[in-house]
Design a protein around this motif. Sequence first.
Motif, PDB file in Angstrom:
ATOM      1  N   ILE A   1      77.944 103.884 -29.973  1.00 30.59           N
ATOM      2  CA  ILE A   1      78.888 102.791 -30.189  1.00 30.59           C
ATOM      3  C   ILE A   1      79.336 102.681 -31.650  1.00 30.59           C
ATOM      4  CG2 ILE A   1      77.145 100.967 -30.505  1.00 30.59           C
ATOM      5  CD1 ILE A   1      80.515 100.745 -28.582  1.00 30.59           C
ATOM      6  N   TYR A   2      78.451 103.012 -32.599  1.00 30.41           N
ATOM      7  CA  TYR A   2      78.857 102.884 -34.001  1.00 30.41           C
ATOM      8  C   TYR A   2      79.838 103.973 -34.406  1.00 30.41           C
ATOM      9  CZ  TYR A   2      75.347  99.288 -34.486  1.00 30.41           C
ATOM     10  OH  TYR A   2      74.621  98.141 -34.341  1.00 30.41           O
ATOM     11  N   PHE A   3      79.735 105.115 -33.748  1.00 34.90           N
ATOM     12  CA  PHE A   3      80.736 106.164 -33.973  1.00 34.90           C
ATOM     13  C   PHE A   3      82.040 105.769 -33.263  1.00 34.90           C
ATOM     14  CE2 PHE A   3      76.805 108.248 -34.977  1.00 34.90           C
ATOM     15  CZ  PHE A   3      77.122 109.191 -35.935  1.00 34.90           C
TER      16      PHE A   3
ATOM     17  N   SER B   1      71.333  88.419 -40.729  1.00 34.74           N
ATOM     18  CA  SER B   1      72.224  89.252 -39.928  1.00 34.74           C
ATOM     19  C   SER B   1      73.293  89.848 -40.838  1.00 34.74           C
ATOM     20  CB  SER B   1      72.919  88.401 -38.857  1.00 34.74           C
ATOM     21  OG  SER B   1      71.971  87.768 -38.033  1.00 34.74           O
ATOM     22  N   HIS B   2      73.927  90.928 -40.353  1.00 31.83           N
ATOM     23  CA  HIS B   2      74.982  91.539 -41.185  1.00 31.83           C
ATOM     24  C   HIS B   2      76.226  91.877 -40.345  1.00 31.83           C
ATOM     25  CE1 HIS B   2      72.648  95.595 -40.564  1.00 31.83           C
ATOM     26  NE2 HIS B   2      73.484  95.399 -39.579  1.00 31.83           N
ATOM     27  N   VAL B   3      76.528  91.033 -39.397  1.00 32.39           N
ATOM     28  CA  VAL B   3      77.658  91.205 -38.473  1.00 32.39           C
ATOM     29  C   VAL B   3      78.978  91.507 -39.205  1.00 32.39           C
ATOM     30  CG1 VAL B   3      78.905  90.080 -36.579  1.00 32.39           C
ATOM     31  CG2 VAL B   3      76.529  89.419 -37.080  1.00 32.39           C
TER      32      VAL B   3
ATOM     33  N   TYR C   1      68.930  97.939 -45.108  1.00 30.73           N
ATOM     34  CA  TYR C   1      70.012  97.825 -44.127  1.00 30.73           C
ATOM     35  C   TYR C   1      70.077  99.131 -43.367  1.00 30.73           C
ATOM     36  CZ  TYR C   1      73.032 101.008 -46.732  1.00 30.73           C
ATOM     37  OH  TYR C   1      73.563 102.121 -47.324  1.00 30.73           O
ATOM     38  N   ASN C   2      70.944  99.174 -42.378  1.00 32.09           N
ATOM     39  CA  ASN C   2      71.181 100.464 -41.754  1.00 32.09           C
ATOM     40  C   ASN C   2      72.643 100.838 -41.901  1.00 32.09           C
ATOM     41  OD1 ASN C   2      71.622  98.340 -39.642  1.00 32.09           O
ATOM     42  ND2 ASN C   2      72.396 100.102 -38.494  1.00 32.09           N
ATOM     43  N   ASP C   3      72.838 102.126 -42.066  1.00 28.37           N
ATOM     44  CA  ASP C   3      74.175 102.688 -42.085  1.00 28.37           C
ATOM     45  C   ASP C   3      74.640 102.793 -40.635  1.00 28.37           C
ATOM     46  OD1 ASP C   3      76.279 104.282 -43.640  1.00 28.37           O
ATOM     47  OD2 ASP C   3      75.723 105.662 -42.034  1.00 28.37           O
ATOM     48  N   HIS C   4      75.888 102.336 -40.376  1.00 28.96           N
ATOM     49  CA  HIS C   4      76.427 102.366 -39.011  1.00 28.96           C
ATOM     50  C   HIS C   4      77.403 103.525 -38.893  1.00 28.96           C
ATOM     51  CE1 HIS C   4      75.194  98.230 -39.882  1.00 28.96           C
ATOM     52  NE2 HIS C   4      74.980  98.066 -38.603  1.00 28.96           N
ATOM     53  N   ALA C   5      76.883 104.759 -39.004  1.00 32.48           N
ATOM     54  CA  ALA C   5      77.754 105.936 -38.909  1.00 32.48           C
ATOM     55  C   ALA C   5      78.878 105.837 -39.947  1.00 32.48           C
ATOM     56  CB  ALA C   5      78.322 106.094 -37.493  1.00 32.48           C
TER      57      ALA C   5
ATOM     58  N   ASP D   1      78.312 100.439 -46.095  1.00 32.61           N
ATOM     59  CA  ASP D   1      79.142  99.777 -45.085  1.00 32.61           C
ATOM     60  C   ASP D   1      78.782  98.299 -44.932  1.00 32.61           C
ATOM     61  OD1 ASP D   1      76.942  99.629 -43.321  1.00 32.61           O
ATOM     62  OD2 ASP D   1      77.686 101.240 -42.009  1.00 32.61           O
ATOM     63  N   HIS D   2      79.284  97.674 -43.851  1.00 37.61           N
ATOM     64  CA  HIS D   2      79.089  96.232 -43.672  1.00 37.61           C
ATOM     65  C   HIS D   2      77.618  95.839 -43.637  1.00 37.61           C
ATOM     66  CE1 HIS D   2      78.753  97.530 -39.374  1.00 37.61           C
ATOM     67  NE2 HIS D   2      77.908  96.513 -39.313  1.00 37.61           N
ATOM     68  N   GLY D   3      76.760  96.773 -43.236  1.00 31.79           N
ATOM     69  CA  GLY D   3      75.326  96.477 -43.194  1.00 31.79           C
ATOM     70  C   GLY D   3      74.808  96.025 -44.547  1.00 31.79           C
TER      71      GLY D   3
ATOM     72  N   ILE E   1      67.150  96.064 -32.209  1.00 30.02           N
ATOM     73  CA  ILE E   1      66.189  96.939 -32.905  1.00 30.02           C
ATOM     74  C   ILE E   1      66.331  96.851 -34.420  1.00 30.02           C
ATOM     75  CG2 ILE E   1      67.756  98.934 -32.811  1.00 30.02           C
ATOM     76  CD1 ILE E   1      63.957  99.109 -32.343  1.00 30.02           C
ATOM     77  N   GLU E   2      67.511  96.421 -34.886  1.00 30.30           N
ATOM     78  CA  GLU E   2      67.708  96.283 -36.333  1.00 30.30           C
ATOM     79  C   GLU E   2      66.651  95.387 -36.980  1.00 30.30           C
ATOM     80  OE1 GLU E   2      72.546  96.932 -36.786  1.00 30.30           O
ATOM     81  OE2 GLU E   2      71.755  94.896 -36.820  1.00 30.30           O
ATOM     82  N   MET E   3      66.040  94.529 -36.170  1.00 28.74           N
ATOM     83  CA  MET E   3      65.050  93.609 -36.751  1.00 28.74           C
ATOM     84  C   MET E   3      63.820  94.301 -37.317  1.00 28.74           C
ATOM     85  SD  MET E   3      65.305  90.096 -34.511  1.00 28.74           S
ATOM     86  CE  MET E   3      65.891  90.761 -32.936  1.00 28.74           C
TER      87      MET E   3
END
Lengths: 134, 134, 281, 281
Positions: free
Chosen positions: A84-86, C11-13, C56-60, C124-126, C240-242
Amino acid sequence: MSIDIHEYLAEFDDIPGTRVYTAKRARQGYWMNQFAMSLMKAENRERWKADERAYIDEWPMSEAQKQAILDRDYNRCLDLGGNIYFLAKVFSTDGLSFLQAVGTMTGMTPEDYQAMMIAGGRSPQGVRSIREKR
Amino acid sequence: MSIDIHEYLAEFDDIPGTRVYTAKRARQGYWMNQFAMSLMKAENRERWKADERAYIDEWPMSEAQKQAILDRDYNRCLDLGGNIYFLAKVFSTDGLSFLQAVGTMTGMTPEDYQAMMIAGGRSPQGVRSIREKR
Amino acid sequence: MARITAGVATSHVPAIGAAMDLVKTAEPYWQPVFAGYDWSRRWIAQEKPDVVILVYNDHASAFDMKIIPTFAIGCGERYKPADEGWGPRPVPDVEGHADLAWHIAQSLILDEFDMTIINEMDVDHGLTVPMSLMFGQPEQWPSKVIPLAVNVVTYPPPSGNRCWLLGEAIARAVESFPEDLNVQVWGTGGMSHQLQGPRAGLINKEWDNRFLNLMSDDDGEALRAISHIEYLRETGSEGIEMVMWLIMRGALGKKVRPLHRHYHVLASNTAVGHLVLEPVS
Amino acid sequence: MARITAGVATSHVPAIGAAMDLVKTAEPYWQPVFAGYDWSRRWIAQEKPDVVILVYNDHASAFDMKIIPTFAIGCGERYKPADEGWGPRPVPDVEGHADLAWHIAQSLILDEFDMTIINEMDVDHGLTVPMSLMFGQPEQWPSKVIPLAVNVVTYPPPSGNRCWLLGEAIARAVESFPEDLNVQVWGTGGMSHQLQGPRAGLINKEWDNRFLNLMSDDDGEALRAISHIEYLRETGSEGIEMVMWLIMRGALGKKVRPLHRHYHVLASNTAVGHLVLEPVS
Ligand SMILES: [Fe+3]
Ligand SMILES: [Fe+3]
């Protein structure tokens, strides 16, 4: 630690309406995801918008994967290894928000999905486990 | 484990004639090493060979770093943050082997260095520790 | 000596970032999301952390499928906001703290964490949405940032226990940095949300609030034991980001004092959770 | 069930690859280097491993300074020889074993190793020279390969102890793979050599031979305890590569039987060491 990887992975199939992005999916969807990622560049977005078919044909994806993307059928994309992130790069290029794009996967109308979310979202009750029906 | 990072790093300065590629060096030599790495591409090697000065001027390196590379002064390169595996791209482009290039850093003539190596290499005796003279 | 003075979870929506960038924060939909950060913005204006270790995590965005690091630490001088498909966010570049970052990276590797060192990447937004939530919209970010990117996209992500241990190791590393720096650790992502498939839209208030309780409590054992499958079943596929919150919590040590708590359902598809914690020594 | 049937240690000196590629192996300088691999080539032709987990380090080829993974595992389908400045080596492409590689990667992450997963990269002399030494010059490599790249260039590399533990975890992962595969683990690099500075050319026969003894012995504790500074002082700045042998040794379990040993000073700037070990259960 000694988690059994096979048990660990098997449990993922027990979650209703959810595809966990495991190695199997990552391998199947490799080029679909790399294609989607290419849309982070403005010049690629222009080429994609100008001729989607021509642009996607540059990528070594199966015809089913290409069609799922062209159809914006995100559940089908997930089934074929998309993440989904891609895929977000595709719907962002379309000008869709996560809220709008995500709703298309639920079988609900955009209005119904939005209404459910504003009312507090989907309850986990009954969608935790297929096997245990909880 | 609780290794003290400061003691760990301090010991490296106690080895005669050796520069350990620590964070400090990696940061100082960042662009010198990235420049060297660019010579892994045949087309960059051509441009470099055609006009070394013009090619190196495209990189955000200090004048001292550029001059050390142009002079093939590898000890100076190491002092300015170069790493030997990155710098290897420069001497490989020159057609030099590791044996030939490494010898230039020892202050010995190429013949003397080769002779020492064929005779079994440099003894560790006396070059283990500056402080402990062993 | 550098000190970890506080931990922040949030959160990082991405839609939160968009709401700020498009000046929608006063709209009825968004107002209660942002109201929960008013206290935090006043607090952090007084705290003035020199450095934020931002988990944080990178979202692709920075990492595609070619390379997937489990734990990546940014040791660079500065990072640009990533173009996630709609152009980069109009926020300032993020300034790194290379001295402390390299010190932590080196210490963690000696401490047997298998870090990936990153010198150049876009964020990114994260990473940028938590910055906007905590600092508002300044010309320049008031704190330097050490990005710590955790893989939570391709399975398996690191275990909660491993995240906690990494947090503990980060605390040891910060303590051994000679310069006097006020350092915060932020854990971002979550809370319950699922962005994919027919089950999309899942929200679990009860579970989220139990998690907030555990985070604010002195007993980390229950947090460390939460399995990936529990996050997935109870909090949606993106909950799972938690696990990243546990890196922050592990860095604070055994006892913590909760200073602020905010929970709001929802922003976009996501339950918004936020905590400010102080270590108690 | 997949089985680890043997471990191989070998130097990976680039000049050895060049000597083979340029047909110089019969020259008096090179003959004794290669003579020590005659036994190993006959042995491996009988053993026919399906997969080699090949532990090596990238020498600024696949990874530049932008990203430095401590442990990177190749999960791709195939890898091309890298162009290290004089064109790629004229050797076949390396075929991966993506099924086993992903299985190991997933298992290691669950086992709390912070792996970086790599799907595309070129492989340099660190990987291809051991292939050439063991397999000669075939049209196609007879075994599939899982590249496992360890950072030993930017300090700190992982500790010897951490490498050993990774080896043990790899063994657990291989054992839990359902397909019947004959798997070898190779540890490459070393032995004593220094490629930089006025101390370049250092060779330490005594130390190297002590290390070969310890590797062939049932007590790993002494190996695990060797510090980075000891490698640096005793074996030259590039001798640190020997930590990678410990991943192989850790994967074989407590007891081993030495099948073959070769030590020759020298090739180019480097003392050549080579071991074939068998696990004893
Ligand atoms: Fe996220
Ligand atoms: Fe090497």
